[in-house]
Write a protein that holds these residues in place. Sequence first.
Motif, PDB file in Angstrom:
ATOM      1  N   ILE A 149      -5.683   6.615  -8.638  1.00  0.00           N
ATOM      2  CA  ILE A 149      -4.716   6.069  -9.293  1.00  0.00           C
ATOM      3  C   ILE A 149      -3.580   6.676  -9.973  1.00  0.00           C
ATOM      4  N   THR A 163      -1.730   8.869  -6.305  1.00  0.00           N
ATOM      5  CA  THR A 163      -1.365   8.385  -5.068  1.00  0.00           C
ATOM      6  C   THR A 163       0.116   8.002  -4.913  1.00  0.00           C
ATOM      7  N   VAL A 173       2.706   4.165  -2.289  1.00  0.00           N
ATOM      8  CA  VAL A 173       1.614   2.935  -2.626  1.00  0.00           C
ATOM      9  C   VAL A 173       2.135   1.616  -1.701  1.00  0.00           C
ATOM     10  N   MET A 233      -1.607   0.975  -8.327  1.00  0.00           N
ATOM     11  CA  MET A 233      -2.837   1.166  -8.116  1.00  0.00           C
ATOM     12  C   MET A 233      -4.031   0.705  -8.943  1.00  0.00           C
TER      13      MET A 233
END
Length: 206
Positions: free
Chosen positions: A135, A138, A141, A171
């Motif tokens: 979360i 990343t 996305v 996320m």
Amino acid sequence: MAKSARQRLMDALENLHDGELRKFKAKLAEIPLEEGHEHIPRGRLEKADAVDLPSLLIGYYKQDYALRLTAQVLEEIHCKDQAQKLRGGGGGEKTACCNPEIPVPSTSTTSGRNETQPPAPPEQHFIERHREALIQRTATVEGILDVLHGDVLDDEQYQKISAKSTNQEKMRELYRLLPSWNQACKDKLYQALKMKNRFLVEDLEG
């Protein structure tokens, strides 16, 4: 002919015995909800039976979220067969991640046999084990969502996640769907992460 969302909910809930239905309503009253949703008032919830509940759920959460939330609550109270049946949709209707009939081989090495029976309990999946790191860290996305769109994510889910302003928010919204996913969906997210954020995955895998 595909069943309506209300009929699918009713099919799942009518198969619960009285004790399971009480557990379902108790869990529904306390389970964390997606942003923008509120719990059904306890008074209305306690009076509702298996026939009334589908209309109540759809009235409060709309069809898509009502189906996902009901499946999540059924999982939480260990009515996994009903949750799986609800996700399956029936009637040829395409829903995200409804392929429960495909066996996923166990990665357990406790015996030398090569069997495709469910492990007990299964090893925690990579995307569950590294939830917070994924979360927070990343990037790209959007690229991951593009890979998942049409297979794991339907149009409404894709648009809702894409509308979030930061990668972390996107996320987190994606992870809200995780309780309703089967092993194949989790594997697809892992492959998408590996494709779009290879160095992050390699770092987490150590």
